[in-house]
Design a protein around this motif. Structure first.
Motif, PDB file in Angstrom:
ATOM      1  N   PHE A   1      -4.528  13.984  -0.717  1.00 42.07           N
ATOM      2  CA  PHE A   1      -5.138  14.025  -1.927  1.00 42.07           C
ATOM      3  C   PHE A   1      -5.039  15.365  -2.620  1.00 42.07           C
ATOM      4  O   PHE A   1      -4.907  15.503  -3.905  1.00 42.07           O
ATOM      5  CB  PHE A   1      -6.842  14.219  -1.570  1.00 42.07           C
ATOM      6  CG  PHE A   1      -7.676  14.423  -2.989  1.00 42.07           C
ATOM      7  CD1 PHE A   1      -8.064  13.342  -3.750  1.00 42.07           C
ATOM      8  CD2 PHE A   1      -8.194  15.935  -3.245  1.00 42.07           C
ATOM      9  CE1 PHE A   1      -8.897  13.886  -4.868  1.00 42.07           C
ATOM     10  CE2 PHE A   1      -8.955  16.230  -4.107  1.00 42.07           C
ATOM     11  CZ  PHE A   1      -9.250  14.906  -4.894  1.00 42.07           C
TER      12      PHE A   1
ATOM     13  N   LYS B   1      -0.069   5.836   0.213  1.00 39.73           N
ATOM     14  CA  LYS B   1      -1.020   6.697   0.331  1.00 39.73           C
ATOM     15  C   LYS B   1      -0.382   8.225   0.311  1.00 39.73           C
ATOM     16  O   LYS B   1       0.702   8.074   0.768  1.00 39.73           O
ATOM     17  CB  LYS B   1      -1.834   6.584   1.751  1.00 39.73           C
ATOM     18  CG  LYS B   1      -1.216   6.697   2.894  1.00 39.73           C
ATOM     19  CD  LYS B   1      -2.432   6.478   3.985  1.00 39.73           C
ATOM     20  CE  LYS B   1      -1.533   6.451   5.427  1.00 39.73           C
ATOM     21  NZ  LYS B   1      -0.734   5.592   5.808  1.00 39.73           N
TER      22      LYS B   1
ATOM     23  N   THR C   1      -5.245   9.601  -0.141  1.00 38.80           N
ATOM     24  CA  THR C   1      -5.851   8.561  -1.261  1.00 38.80           C
ATOM     25  C   THR C   1      -4.960   7.593  -1.412  1.00 38.80           C
ATOM     26  O   THR C   1      -3.551   7.846  -1.024  1.00 38.80           O
ATOM     27  CB  THR C   1      -5.467   9.705  -2.666  1.00 38.80           C
ATOM     28  OG1 THR C   1      -6.219  10.656  -2.858  1.00 38.80           O
ATOM     29  CG2 THR C   1      -5.929   8.830  -4.078  1.00 38.80           C
ATOM     30  N   TYR C   2      -5.445   6.491  -1.431  1.00 33.72           N
ATOM     31  CA  TYR C   2      -4.663   5.319  -1.296  1.00 33.72           C
ATOM     32  C   TYR C   2      -4.581   4.548  -2.851  1.00 33.72           C
ATOM     33  O   TYR C   2      -5.166   4.863  -3.585  1.00 33.72           O
ATOM     34  CB  TYR C   2      -5.663   4.437  -0.524  1.00 33.72           C
ATOM     35  CG  TYR C   2      -5.327   4.272   0.879  1.00 33.72           C
ATOM     36  CD1 TYR C   2      -4.460   3.230   1.811  1.00 33.72           C
ATOM     37  CD2 TYR C   2      -5.913   5.415   1.791  1.00 33.72           C
ATOM     38  CE1 TYR C   2      -4.383   3.408   2.983  1.00 33.72           C
ATOM     39  CE2 TYR C   2      -5.828   5.260   3.205  1.00 33.72           C
ATOM     40  CZ  TYR C   2      -4.861   4.314   3.613  1.00 33.72           C
ATOM     41  OH  TYR C   2      -4.489   4.296   5.295  1.00 33.72           O
ATOM     42  N   TYR C   3      -3.398   4.054  -2.728  1.00 33.69           N
ATOM     43  CA  TYR C   3      -2.718   3.368  -3.867  1.00 33.69           C
ATOM     44  C   TYR C   3      -2.345   1.816  -3.538  1.00 33.69           C
ATOM     45  O   TYR C   3      -1.864   1.677  -2.246  1.00 33.69           O
ATOM     46  CB  TYR C   3      -1.692   3.993  -4.511  1.00 33.69           C
ATOM     47  CG  TYR C   3      -2.210   5.366  -5.204  1.00 33.69           C
ATOM     48  CD1 TYR C   3      -2.535   5.233  -6.500  1.00 33.69           C
ATOM     49  CD2 TYR C   3      -2.258   6.370  -4.561  1.00 33.69           C
ATOM     50  CE1 TYR C   3      -2.853   6.536  -7.215  1.00 33.69           C
ATOM     51  CE2 TYR C   3      -2.523   7.783  -5.429  1.00 33.69           C
ATOM     52  CZ  TYR C   3      -2.862   7.680  -6.783  1.00 33.69           C
ATOM     53  OH  TYR C   3      -3.296   8.627  -7.002  1.00 33.69           O
TER      54      TYR C   3
ATOM     55  N   GLU D   1       0.852  -1.214  -0.131  1.00 35.62           N
ATOM     56  CA  GLU D   1      -0.053  -0.111   0.087  1.00 35.62           C
ATOM     57  C   GLU D   1       0.939   1.235  -0.041  1.00 35.62           C
ATOM     58  O   GLU D   1       1.906   1.215   0.503  1.00 35.62           O
ATOM     59  CB  GLU D   1      -0.895   0.141   1.153  1.00 35.62           C
ATOM     60  CG  GLU D   1      -1.976  -1.123   1.469  1.00 35.62           C
ATOM     61  CD  GLU D   1      -2.575  -1.000   2.604  1.00 35.62           C
ATOM     62  OE1 GLU D   1      -3.569  -1.948   2.670  1.00 35.62           O
ATOM     63  OE2 GLU D   1      -2.305  -0.446   3.659  1.00 35.62           O
TER      64      GLU D   1
ATOM     65  N   GLU E   1      -4.992   3.528  -7.968  1.00 39.92           N
ATOM     66  CA  GLU E   1      -5.790   4.215  -7.089  1.00 39.92           C
ATOM     67  C   GLU E   1      -6.959   3.423  -6.410  1.00 39.92           C
ATOM     68  O   GLU E   1      -7.746   2.870  -7.394  1.00 39.92           O
ATOM     69  CB  GLU E   1      -6.014   5.561  -7.642  1.00 39.92           C
ATOM     70  CG  GLU E   1      -7.059   6.383  -6.723  1.00 39.92           C
ATOM     71  CD  GLU E   1      -7.424   7.751  -7.447  1.00 39.92           C
ATOM     72  OE1 GLU E   1      -8.097   8.609  -6.629  1.00 39.92           O
ATOM     73  OE2 GLU E   1      -6.927   8.219  -8.499  1.00 39.92           O
ATOM     74  N   GLU E   2      -7.260   3.317  -5.309  1.00 41.06           N
ATOM     75  CA  GLU E   2      -8.080   2.731  -4.771  1.00 41.06           C
ATOM     76  C   GLU E   2      -9.362   3.437  -3.912  1.00 41.06           C
ATOM     77  O   GLU E   2     -10.578   3.146  -3.841  1.00 41.06           O
ATOM     78  CB  GLU E   2      -7.552   1.763  -3.445  1.00 41.06           C
ATOM     79  CG  GLU E   2      -6.685   0.784  -4.313  1.00 41.06           C
ATOM     80  CD  GLU E   2      -6.300  -0.260  -3.015  1.00 41.06           C
ATOM     81  OE1 GLU E   2      -6.237  -1.639  -3.583  1.00 41.06           O
ATOM     82  OE2 GLU E   2      -6.095   0.069  -2.120  1.00 41.06           O
TER      83      GLU E   2
ATOM     84  N   ARG F   1       0.663  12.010  -5.975  1.00 39.85           N
ATOM     85  CA  ARG F   1      -0.083  10.953  -6.726  1.00 39.85           C
ATOM     86  C   ARG F   1       0.344  10.424  -8.232  1.00 39.85           C
ATOM     87  O   ARG F   1       0.143   9.582  -8.436  1.00 39.85           O
ATOM     88  CB  ARG F   1      -1.562  11.849  -7.062  1.00 39.85           C
ATOM     89  CG  ARG F   1      -2.171  11.950  -5.554  1.00 39.85           C
ATOM     90  CD  ARG F   1      -3.522  12.583  -5.436  1.00 39.85           C
ATOM     91  NE  ARG F   1      -4.431  11.895  -6.420  1.00 39.85           N
ATOM     92  CZ  ARG F   1      -5.858  12.251  -6.458  1.00 39.85           C
ATOM     93  NH1 ARG F   1      -6.030  13.422  -6.445  1.00 39.85           N
ATOM     94  NH2 ARG F   1      -6.577  11.480  -7.130  1.00 39.85           N
TER      95      ARG F   1
ATOM     96  N   THR G   1     -10.226   7.499  -1.661  1.00 38.71           N
ATOM     97  CA  THR G   1      -9.924   8.294  -0.793  1.00 38.71           C
ATOM     98  C   THR G   1     -10.646   8.270   0.502  1.00 38.71           C
ATOM     99  O   THR G   1     -11.917   8.358   0.607  1.00 38.71           O
ATOM    100  CB  THR G   1     -10.168   9.809  -1.641  1.00 38.71           C
ATOM    101  OG1 THR G   1      -9.423   9.921  -2.709  1.00 38.71           O
ATOM    102  CG2 THR G   1      -9.641  10.774  -0.546  1.00 38.71           C
TER     103      THR G   1
ATOM    104  N   GLU H   1       0.955   6.785  -9.761  1.00 36.85           N
ATOM    105  CA  GLU H   1       0.173   6.087 -10.968  1.00 36.85           C
ATOM    106  C   GLU H   1       1.283   5.966 -12.069  1.00 36.85           C
ATOM    107  O   GLU H   1       1.185   5.033 -12.792  1.00 36.85           O
ATOM    108  CB  GLU H   1      -0.737   7.339 -11.419  1.00 36.85           C
ATOM    109  CG  GLU H   1      -1.879   7.522 -10.542  1.00 36.85           C
ATOM    110  CD  GLU H   1      -2.739   8.699 -10.635  1.00 36.85           C
ATOM    111  OE1 GLU H   1      -2.362   9.513 -11.553  1.00 36.85           O
ATOM    112  OE2 GLU H   1      -3.349   9.041  -9.658  1.00 36.85           O
TER     113      GLU H   1
END
Length: 214
Positions: free
Chosen positions: A137, A134, A172-174, A132, A153-154, A143, A156, A147
């Protein structure tokens, strides 16, 4: 999945387990207020960095994190910090975050190689099925960096954490899954090859930091 302190060695970057001996070098590397814009703490002073280091070592002692200092091998200079956190051996997952890099080494090979080392260790040594990341945002650079390597991206989480300035941040989680690692690995290897072969090439690094991530 067995978690133990370890140094991660790349061609140009070394991630060394954080100790109290690193405080003076981290204080110098972190003495830039812009590094802490997106984090929960502000460590641009000796006192702030001491508190930051103590919190990281406390998390390590509790078994929930493995913090590192980031070292540029050519100069042997400490240039930042990063860590594994939210370590969950039962479910074979971990978070990468709390990453910051002193300004002189941003937009260089450092972030790509450090992420390569950490993701390789998570998937290929620990056998993780999920990593994970994060970020705030509002942190568009971070971000974009996540990416760009292929993290997914999962969503926010709203009002996820309170920042040192009093703002509630949305995070925001990735994630990268084990089934996606081969493609992400190939991308990172491509970034590193271009960095070694083309003078002056610049890739958007963004800080994948985390004070929870970044």
């Amino acid at each position: 999945m067995r978690v133990a302190a370890v140094a991660l060695e790349g061609k140009r970057v070394r991630l060394e387990p954080l100790t109290r001996d690193h405080l003076p070098a981290l204080t110098v590397a972190g003495a830039h207020s812009e590094l802490w814009r997106w984090t929960q703490t502000q460590a641009d002073t000796p006192e702030g960095m001491a508190a930051y280091l103590n919190a990281a070592l406390s998390a390590a002692e509790a078994g929930s994190a493995l913090p590192f200092v980031t070292i540029d091998k050519a100069s042997a200079q400490v240039i930042g910090s990063t860590r594994f956190a939210s370590i969950d051996m039962e479910n074979r997952k971990v978070e990468i975050g709390w990453t910051w890099i002193t300004p002189a080494f941003q937009r260089t090979h450092v972030n790509s190689e450090a992420k390569y080392l950490m993701l390789s260790h998570a998937f290929e040594v620990w056998g993780c099925v999920r990593v994970e990341l994060k970020t705030d945002f509002l942190n568009s650079k971070s971000r974009a960096a996540m990416e760009r390597i292929g993290a997914v991206e999962e969503g926010t989480l709203r009002k996820h954490m309170l920042m040192y300035g009093g703002r509630f941040r949305d995070s925001t989680y990735y994630s990268v899954l084990d089934t996606e690692w081969a493609a992400v690995k190939s991308r990172l290897e491509g970034f590193m090859v271009r960095r070694r072969g083309v003078t002056g090439e610049s890739e958007p690094e963004g800080r994948v930091s985390a004070q929870g991530r970044e």
